[in-house]
Design an enzyme around this catalytic site. Structure first.
Site, PDB file in Angstrom:
ATOM      1  N   HIS A   1       4.276   7.519   4.653  1.00  0.00           N
ATOM      2  CA  HIS A   1       4.479   6.068   4.753  1.00  0.00           C
ATOM      3  C   HIS A   1       5.653   5.753   5.681  1.00  0.00           C
ATOM      4  O   HIS A   1       6.494   6.606   5.944  1.00  0.00           O
ATOM      5  CB  HIS A   1       4.722   5.477   3.360  1.00  0.00           C
ATOM      6  CG  HIS A   1       3.572   5.694   2.420  1.00  0.00           C
ATOM      7  ND1 HIS A   1       3.547   6.750   1.532  1.00  0.00           N
ATOM      8  CD2 HIS A   1       2.409   5.022   2.275  1.00  0.00           C
ATOM      9  CE1 HIS A   1       2.413   6.701   0.844  1.00  0.00           C
ATOM     10  NE2 HIS A   1       1.693   5.675   1.287  1.00  0.00           N
TER      11      HIS A   1
ATOM     12  N   ASP B   1       8.486   9.243   3.616  1.00  0.00           N
ATOM     13  CA  ASP B   1       8.146  10.359   2.737  1.00  0.00           C
ATOM     14  C   ASP B   1       7.218  11.362   3.416  1.00  0.00           C
ATOM     15  O   ASP B   1       6.600  12.182   2.768  1.00  0.00           O
ATOM     16  CB  ASP B   1       7.488   9.837   1.458  1.00  0.00           C
ATOM     17  CG  ASP B   1       6.253   8.977   1.740  1.00  0.00           C
ATOM     18  OD1 ASP B   1       5.854   8.892   2.919  1.00  0.00           O
ATOM     19  OD2 ASP B   1       5.697   8.395   0.797  1.00  0.00           O
TER      20      ASP B   1
ATOM     21  N   SER C   1      -2.343   1.597   2.144  1.00  0.00           N
ATOM     22  CA  SER C   1      -0.989   1.320   1.646  1.00  0.00           C
ATOM     23  C   SER C   1      -0.015   0.948   2.765  1.00  0.00           C
ATOM     24  O   SER C   1       0.918   0.172   2.543  1.00  0.00           O
ATOM     25  CB  SER C   1      -0.448   2.534   0.886  1.00  0.00           C
ATOM     26  OG  SER C   1      -0.453   3.691   1.707  1.00  0.00           O
TER      27      SER C   1
END
Length: 248
Positions: free
Chosen positions: A199, A196, A24
């Site tokens: 990320h 967070d 991600s």
């Protein structure tokens, strides 16, 4: 008459490619201010930056799909550089996140296997950059886990073991490596680099880009600007400028 015939088309222009392969943190890198977007901006008209990030993926899955993303082709198809950026999911705790967790030894073996596969399709080690996982801010990530209805499923000390394994693979395989886990923690408070706890924040994207660019620049420094600068286009017969080899 077809446009190409009227213009007397020259040979097709083939853009060099830079491939970003990861989870991600790579997939999100084309968002506004993302490190991938910054690379694309830096290399516009010299190189296409391809985002091959897959949110949630680990190296076991990445190893399976890599041959579907890159196959042996002619020399012009070979990427000028490939980043391999996994570990955030591999290092998830087995008891809390068994689907994404990959044992440390397998993680290292999978990275090595991917580098060896790239070599088998004529992408040498000196075009590969391994990136370690980023450090984990446990307090921030635990809040995210609670929102998702689960317990804290990662620990920064465990992520560090995977980062060290990544460094060892790079040394064994002869690739470049960017040790984000260590570099980010050289700062007194690395939490500002993370949105967070896991990320990247805008500041983290900027940090990654600033440290990755020198490694990329070595590999792309010889790339020409594709097609001439507009002031250099011949006014009377522009095709003389625009249908050449593009090395301007």
């Amino acid at each position: 008459m077809a446009l190409c015939e009227a213009a007397g088309c020259g040979s097709a222009l083939l853009w060099p490619r830079l491939l970003l392969f990861g989870d991600s943190i790579t997939q999100f890198s084309f968002q506004q201010g993302g490190w991938g977007a910054s690379l694309a901006d830096k290399l516009v008209r010299k190189c296409d930056v391809l985002n091959r990030g897959f949110s949630g993926y680990n190296t076991r899955w990445a190893k399976i799909i890599l041959p579907r993303l890159i196959r042996k082709g002619n020399s012009l198809d070979i990427p000028v550089a490939v980043t391999i950026f996994f570990g955030a999911n591999d290092s998830a705790l087995k008891d809390e996140n068994p689907k994404q967790h990959i044992p440390l030894e397998e993680y290292a073996a999978n990275l090595k296997s991917m580098v060896q596969y790239l070599k088998s399709v004529d992408i040498p080690e000196n075009r590969v950059i391994l990136i370690t996982p980023t450090p984990l801010c446990e307090t921030a990530w635990e809040k995210e886990c609670i929102i998702q209805g689960c317990k804290l499923n990662r620990l920064n000390s465990v992520v560090g073991e995977y980062a060290n394994a990544c460094l060892q693979v790079a040394q064994d395989c002869g690739t470049d490596v960017l040790d984000l886990w260590t570099l980010m923690q050289d700062s007194q408070d690395f939490s500002s680099y993370l949105s967070d706890g896991l990320h990247l924040s805008p500041k983290g994207n900027e940090f990654l880009f600033s440290h990755l660019w020198p490694l990329i620049e070595k590999k792309v420094s010889s790339l020409p600007l594709l097609l001439p600068y507009w002031r250099d286009v011949a006014e009377a017969k522009p095709e003389l400028s625009l249908l050449g080899d593009g090395d301007h």
